[in-house]
Design an enzyme around this catalytic site. Structure first.
Site, PDB file in Angstrom:
ATOM      1  N   ASP A 163      79.182 102.169  17.146  1.00  0.00           N
ATOM      2  CA  ASP A 163      78.497 103.514  16.862  1.00  0.00           C
ATOM      3  C   ASP A 163      79.106 104.686  17.388  1.00  0.00           C
ATOM      4  OD1 ASP A 163      76.370 104.750  15.139  1.00  0.00           O
ATOM      5  OD2 ASP A 163      75.428 104.883  17.045  1.00  0.00           O
ATOM      6  N   ASP A 201      77.535 108.526  17.354  1.00  0.00           N
ATOM      7  CA  ASP A 201      76.326 109.288  17.665  1.00  0.00           C
ATOM      8  C   ASP A 201      75.394 108.618  18.637  1.00  0.00           C
ATOM      9  OD1 ASP A 201      76.803 111.894  16.075  1.00  0.00           O
ATOM     10  OD2 ASP A 201      76.397 110.601  14.597  1.00  0.00           O
TER      11      ASP A 201
END
Length: 322
Positions: A15, A17
């Site tokens: 991922d 963010d």
């Protein structure tokens, strides 16, 4: 099991963010760790606002080296979903940042702006995150969905981590439309398996050889479990230690660490028993033991304190400050 976690897998789905960056700034230690990990990486993000090449440029500006990585986002998953169901060139209303329209074009579909809807009929509408999404665009999504046009949401993350704290995510905007209509979207982003499958296809790895790393239990980790993949949960983003302790089984990760440096450590699965001879003063082992013990108690029907201040204090002691 003494080998670093990152050496036990052939590919990493990571991922962005809250794991690699928060807005324009890198998460401490993330870039250095990624540059040391010797396995292919696909950065898979629910944030559909920017095209993958813009995200890649941001990563390089932050200092991520090498060529053994790529970026996929939920706009691409939405476009792939529609491309399998619509004729080539089909017109699709695109709401969100430029990443939404770009993904539709790459999939052989024709993106249509809300401003052009009066003159153009569309066969679907895709809603993704965009900083400049307007009330008019949200109203158009609702009107199309209530008229029976297939509505695809790139993701339903309620929040987005930023340097200033949490900000509304695409899920908050989707919720506005749902509140005003009787329609519900088809969601393709995390925690659905579609984005993970797309990322794993890029890696060319089998499920047992693929590790997912994320900071959100309800999206990254639940999605990894849905896709049949092991996962590393990091405490550098939105979800906290208290959230992890009280997570439902479907959202429980394989491993936990304070940040991406966990990939360089000989982490043990959370479900394993505490090994004899392990240094009980080790932060990583203490963190794992706390979580595993709490899960065992909860699963056995025993009470575990849910006091937020208590768990914040434990997290501050066990997770090195960034």
């Amino acid at each position: 099991m003494t080998a670093p976690l990152g050496t036990r897998y052939r590919g990493l789905i990571c991922d962005l963010d809250g794991v690699v960056y928060r807005g324009p700034l890198a998460v401490p230690h993330a870039v250095e760790t990624l540059n040391r990990v010797e396995l292919p990486v696909v950065f898979a993000t629910n944030n559909a606002s920017r095209p993958p090449e813009d995200v890649g440029k941001h990563l390089r500006e932050l200092g991520v080296d090498g060529e053994a990585w790529s970026v996929v986002n939920s706009s691409q998953a939405a476009a792939a979903y529609l491309a399998q169901r619509l004729a080539p060139g089909a017109r699709v209303c695109a709401v969100g940042g430029p990443g939404v329209a770009k993904a539709l074009e790459e999939a052989g579909l024709t993106p249509v702006r809300v401003a052009d809807l009066d003159a153009t009929l569309v066969e679907a509408v895709v809603q993704g995150l965009g900083a400049d999404v307007t009330w008019t665009e949200l109203a158009a999504v609702g009107h199309l969905a209530e008229a029976g046009v297939p509505w695809v949401a790139t993701n339903v993350d309620l929040t987005l981590p930023t340097p200033s704290g949490r900000a509304p995510g695409n899920g908050a905007l989707v919720a506005l439309v749902r509140t005003a209509t009787s329609a519900s979207p088809h969601v393709v982003g995390k925690p659905k398996a579609a984005l993970f499958d797309l990322a794993r296809e890029r890696l060319g790895t089998d499920r047992p050889d693929t590790l997912v790393c994320g900071d959100l239990l309800g999206t990254d980790i639940e999605g990894a479990n849905a896709a049949g993949l092991d996962s590393l949960f990091v405490l550098s983003g939105s979800s906290r230690l208290r959230d992890l302790v009280f997570a439902e089984p479907a959202a429980r990760p394989t491993y936990v660490a304070g940040d991406l440096r966990g990939l360089l450590e000989p982490l043990l699965p959370l479900r394993d028993a505490v090994p004899r001879g392990r240094d009980i003063g080790d932060h990583a082992e203490s963190l794992r033991s706390v979580v595993a013990s709490a899960w065992a108690a909860l699963d056995a029907g025993r009470a575990v304190s849910d006091d937020a201040a208590l768990w914040d204090g434990i997290e501050q002691r066990l997770v090195p400050q960034q």
